[in-house]
Design an enzyme around this catalytic site. Structure first.
Site, PDB file in Angstrom:
ATOM      1  N   LYS A  77      22.973  41.645  38.800  1.00 51.29           N
ATOM      2  CA  LYS A  77      24.073  40.688  38.962  1.00 51.29           C
ATOM      3  C   LYS A  77      23.516  39.344  39.407  1.00 51.29           C
ATOM      4  O   LYS A  77      22.651  39.271  40.286  1.00 51.29           O
ATOM      5  CB  LYS A  77      25.074  41.225  39.990  1.00 51.29           C
ATOM      6  N   SER A 109      34.355  41.313  40.880  1.00 51.16           N
ATOM      7  CA  SER A 109      33.632  40.210  40.283  1.00 51.16           C
ATOM      8  C   SER A 109      32.450  40.628  39.416  1.00 51.16           C
ATOM      9  O   SER A 109      31.923  39.846  38.639  1.00 51.16           O
ATOM     10  CB  SER A 109      33.122  39.276  41.385  1.00 51.16           C
ATOM     11  N   SER A 147      34.065  44.784  44.238  1.00 52.44           N
ATOM     12  CA  SER A 147      33.473  44.142  43.063  1.00 52.44           C
ATOM     13  C   SER A 147      32.483  44.995  42.289  1.00 52.44           C
ATOM     14  O   SER A 147      32.027  44.592  41.220  1.00 52.44           O
ATOM     15  CB  SER A 147      32.791  42.828  43.468  1.00 52.44           C
TER      16      SER A 147
END
Length: 513
Positions: free
Chosen positions: A85, A160, A184
């Site tokens: 990420k 997210s 997330s």
């Protein structure tokens, strides 16, 4: 074994076994996943940066060590590639947090988790998309365009960390790292049919994770199976003196717990249904899959009882005061002075430092980030601090107390992960409150610092993935893995295999031609 489509559809543990047996090399795995990335990305947009050359070099280095017999003692996942990420810094690879304000920034150091992955010989495929600075529940707030859900590219993958979840679900990567501040990792896991884990707060070092809300953020695994998640968490877990919130404790035996759970014997395990996270508000298909999964736990010998955590109804409100308050503090560093974007004031405007900072932040931050900075600044302002931020912290303490009382009765708590399956792109962009409600079941674990996991529970009435959440006491991450692996095995039998193998990955079909 050289068929790209066969290689990428193996679990990470199976890919590791293929490396060990000599059926595949680390380079072959990297090349296979890079081919899928090239084919899938026009539809998915899971990656912001693809570090193909670096990944191939890392794979070659591992293969050379393996040929010399120098890989003994490395973790089981050695040689298996992984995606990261873009909220986690990587030396020499652009890291942006999906924000224009960090566009083009190349970190001079690696996060602790990246150092551990490199030491384990795991090549880095690239950096995945996210809501800007991890602020969102759909990955539509990225400055570089939304990520699409591989199950239905007209829908969101959650957020997210939708980029990491979509990369794993679409076979672009066998594993990924995410960050989980209010769900997330787990909520995208639910919406994409992947396994997402938020470790105990402090169980995995946050050194090198770009800060959103420091008392809530936690790096964790994204995978397709429970065992893969366990193996990855054992690689990245452990104490780090560079992280002041890191817990000085041994890494729990999570892979062993997952393998024990695969035997599907849960006698002696007590499972708590959280009263306040059930009932109304869930799609019928989500609720049905949850109830079926609970019945499977009982069928395998688990004792299931209902427990009450009455303060959880206030968790969402408390979170959306604490989190923006910490956001407003953490994002103050992006001022155009030291690194990242710098925008000078327009002609005719005094060329002062204050005006430069204002112009930089106006151009560099997106609407959702600005919204949360404003909310947080207000909550921390004179005259409101005690009424808002102080009160929210008191609620947080009550949530922790509720969990502690519940864990006196049970080993793990369970709930649906998300109230719905994946919604359409754009559907909730104009309604922030509706977007925030997606995290209603995941937020409490972040407030309490407890480990939590989402696993696929099957498909909803619309044919899209549904997630099942498990929560364990602090520092007992291993307790998640036995019931999760048992449920995974039982569900695979019911659904004639893992649901991720049933996804219509058109890009794989094109590669196979």
């Amino acid at each position: 074994m050289s068929d790209t489509t066969q290689l990428v559809q193996l679990s990470a543990a199976e890919q590791a076994a293929a490396i060990k047996s000599g059926d595949a090399s680390s380079r072959e795995l990297v090349e296979a996943h890079l081919a899928v990335i090239e084919a899938a990305e026009p539809q998915i947009n899971a990656f912001l940066q693809v570090s193909g050359d670096e990944a191939l070099a890392q794979a070659d280095a591992f293969d050379a060590k393996q040929a010399k017999g120098e890989t003994e003692g490395l973790p089981e996942l050695a040689g298996v590639p992984i995606a990261i990420k873009d909220m986690i810094v990587t030396k020499g690879i652009v890291t942006t947090a999906a924000s224009k304000i960090l566009e083009g920034w190349v970190p001079p150091y690696d996060a602790t988790v990246i150092e551990k992955l490199k030491a384990a010989g795991m090549p880095l495929l690239g950096k995945t998309n996210l809501d800007e600075f991890a602020q969102g529940s759909s990955t539509e707030h990225s400055a570089y365009g939304p990520t699409h859900n591989p199950w239905d590219t007209t829908r969101v993958p959650g957020g997210s960390g939708g980029g990491s979840a979509s990369a794993v679900a679409s076979f672009e990567a066998p594993l990924a790292l995410g960050t989980d501040t209010g769900g997330s990792i787990r909520q995208p896991g639910s919406l994409t049919g992947t396994v997402g884990v938020k470790p105990t707060y402090g169980g995995v070092s946050r050194f090198g994770a770009i800060a959103m809300a420091s008392s809530l953020d936690q790096i964790g695994p994204v995978a397709r199976t429970v065992l893969d998640s366990a193996l990855l968490q054992e690689v990245i877990g452990g104490y780090d003196e560079r992280d002041s919130t890191s817990i000085p404790m041994p890494v729990p035996p999570m892979a062993a717990a997952a393998r024990e759970g695969a035997k599907r014997d849960l006698h002696g395990v007590k499972v708590g249904l959280i009263k306040e996270l059930g009932g109304d508000g869930y799609q019928p298909g989500v609720q049905a899959r949850f109830e079926e999964a609970v019945q499977l736990l009982q069928d395998m010998g688990a004792e299931v009882i209902e427990v009450s955590c009455p303060r959880l109804e206030y968790a969402l409100g408390a979170y959306y005061i604490i989190m923006p308050s910490e956001v407003s503090s953490n994002l103050a560093r992006y001022d155009g002075m030291r690194y990242g974007l710098r925008v000078m004031p327009a002609d005719g405007v005094p060329q002062t430092a204050a005006n430069m900072m204002a112009a930089t932040r106006e151009a560099g931050f997106g609407d959702e980030v600005k919204r949360r900075i404003i909310l947080g600044t207000y909550a921390l302002s004179a005259g409101y601090y005690d009424a808002w931020y102080g009160s929210a912290q008191k609620v947080r303490t009550l949530v922790i107390e509720d969990f502690n009382k519940a864990f006196e009765q049970v080993d793990v708590l369970v709930s649906p992960t998300s109230p719905s399956t994946a919604f359409k792109l754009g559907e909730k962009m104009d309604d922030p409150l509706a977007m925030y409600m997606n995290d209603i079941a995941t937020i409490p674990a972040n407030l309490a610092g407890t480990p939590a996991m989402s696993i696929p529970a099957g498909l909803g009435d619309d044919g899209l993935p549904v997630g099942f959440q498990l929560i364990a006491p602090q520092k007992r991450d291993d307790l998640l893995y036995k019931p999760a692996a048992a449920l995974e095995a039982a569900l695979e039998e019911r659904w004639n295999g893992p649901i991720w193998r049933s996804m219509n990955a058109s890009w794989l079909k094109n590669l196979a031609k």
